[in-house]
Design an enzyme around this catalytic site. Structure first.
Site, short mmCIF file in Angstrom:
data_model
loop_
_atom_site.label_atom_id
_atom_site.label_comp_id
_atom_site.label_asym_id
_atom_site.label_seq_id
_atom_site.Cartn_x
_atom_site.Cartn_y
_atom_site.Cartn_z
N ARG A 171 22.75 50.23 3.92
CA ARG A 171 23.18 48.85 3.52
C ARG A 171 22.50 48.78 3.89
O ARG A 171 22.67 46.90 3.12
CB ARG A 171 24.96 48.66 3.91
CG ARG A 171 25.71 49.73 4.06
CD ARG A 171 25.81 50.21 2.29
NE ARG A 171 27.02 51.21 2.67
CZ ARG A 171 27.69 51.97 3.15
NH1 ARG A 171 26.03 52.82 2.67
NH2 ARG A 171 28.54 52.94 2.52
N SER A 230 34.49 47.86 2.63
CA SER A 230 34.33 48.16 4.25
C SER A 230 33.49 46.78 4.96
O SER A 230 32.76 46.20 4.58
CB SER A 230 33.79 49.18 4.71
OG SER A 230 34.37 50.49 4.38
N GLU A 263 28.57 44.22 6.86
CA GLU A 263 28.29 44.83 5.27
C GLU A 263 28.35 43.52 4.74
O GLU A 263 27.43 43.73 3.71
CB GLU A 263 29.27 46.00 5.44
CG GLU A 263 28.69 47.15 4.26
CD GLU A 263 29.27 47.67 4.13
OE1 GLU A 263 29.29 48.65 4.91
OE2 GLU A 263 29.22 48.65 2.67
#
Ligand SMILES: Cc1cc2nc3c(=O)[nH]c(=O)nc-3n(C[C@H](O)[C@H](O)[C@H](O)COP(=O)(O)OP(=O)(O)OC[C@H]3O[C@@H](n4cnc5c(N)ncnc54)[C@H](O)[C@@H]3O)c2cc1C
Length: 298
Positions: free
Chosen positions: A160, A209, A279
């Site tokens: 990520r 998420s 995230e």
């Protein structure tokens, strides 16, 4: 004045002081240099699917890529592969609609509701892989507005994280896609999307998420184990369906979403001693008391 809540996937966030749609690299460069010349903040927005913007909004210039910055073209090919150049403003969904089933490699974008620029910046990925795995190079502007091309090998991409230099704006990315395996990948994407529909609260506004998965148990499992599934703050809620999603029940404010994030972070820390890492990108100015645990990005 445009309000971020109308664009962002959480449907929260205040006004953007200056909002510009750039259709060509030159427009993007001028917007960037004008903003820098005024000494103000310059922010590039993808599709707003991973961003939390405060209720008081974003200062400075926010740019979104459109027009020629969404174009797609084959720039190289042989018997086994094609090199596809895609403008950073193109939506992943449109890219997949055109190329899934024809070439293999873009599967990791399935179900990720962003742009190609956002996918590269975040090294977006799913159970089907990460987009960094098929990236050949990125083209863009450095923070002084100069044209720069960066080869994949020179990008420190991680889970990520796109590894782009600070202030770099992606204008296009070139991906190497294989001719073989396209149908197999398409079938896997169909299965993958069905699994997501069954396990994720896709009927309510969210940014997917919220926290990265730490080593060991997933972030959602840890939040659930801390007893926080379904916890509410104002109009926001830690989803009952998937605890790593925070959903807007209808009238949430950005501060409600942030309060849920803090609750989840504190709860997991107390319960298992793990410091979750967001995230989602929390951008703009936040009060240190509201956002004390991890520095904001951007
Ligand atoms: C329902 C749902 C499911 C999701 N599932 C996943 C998933 O499975 N996997 C996953 O990885 N993500 C997932 N996400 C999160 C999100 O879609 C991805 O992170 C996506 O890549 C963000 O792209 P974006 O264009 O919306 O970027 P934005 O949210 O607009 O921006 C995110 C960051 O990227 C930067 N950025 C955007 N464009 C550029 C550019 N051209 N140049 C430089 N920087 C840029 C922004 O400045 C910002 O810092 C999900 C989100 C939702 C709402």
């Amino acid at each position: 004045m445009s309000t971020f809540a109308k664009l962002g996937y959480w449907r929260v966030g205040g006004p953007m002081e200056r909002f510009i749609l750039a259709e060509r690299v030159e427009e993007l460069r001028s917007a960037m240099l004008d903003a820098r010349g005024r000494g103000e903040r310059f922010f590039v927005l993808g599709n707003g699917s991973n961003l939390l913007v405060p209720d008081h909004g974003l200062r400075g210039t926010t740019v979104r890529l459109a027009g020629a910055l969404r174009a797609m073209a084959v720039v190289g090919e042989d018997d086994a592969a094609v090199d596809l150049r895609i403008g950073a403003g193109a939506l992943n969904a449109v890219v997949l609609q055109r190329h899934l089933g024809k070439f293999a490699g873009l599967g990791p974008l399935a179900g990720v509701p962003g742009t190609v620029g956002g996918a590269v910046a975040m090294n977006a990925g799913t159970a089907l892989g990460e987009i960094g795995g098929v990236l050949l190079r990125v083209e863009g502007l450095d923070r002084e507005g100069r044209d720069v091309t960066i080869e994949r090998a020179d990008l420190p991409m991680r889970y990520r994280e796109g590894g782009l230099p600070a202030g770099f704006v992606v204008t296009a990315a070139v991906f190497r896609l294989l001719r073989e395996g396209a149908e197999v990948e398409q079938a896997r994407v169909v299965e993958h999307l069905a699994r997501r529909k069954a396990t994720q609260p896709l009927d309510l506004p969210s940014c997917g998420s919220v926290f990265r998965n730490p080593v060991g148990a997933a972030a959602g499992q840890r939040i659930e184990a801390a007893g926080l599934k379904g916890w509410r703050c104002g109009g926001a809620q830690i989803s009952e369906k998937h605890a790593n999603f925070i959903v807007n029940l209808g009238d949430a404010r950005a501060s409600d979403v942030l309060a849920c994030m803090r609750k989840a972070w504190d709860g997991v820390y107390e319960h298992s001693g793990v410091a979750l890492v967001p995230e989602v990108h929390v951008v703009g100015e936040w009060d240190e008391n509201e956002w004390p645990f991890v520095r904001s990005v951007g």
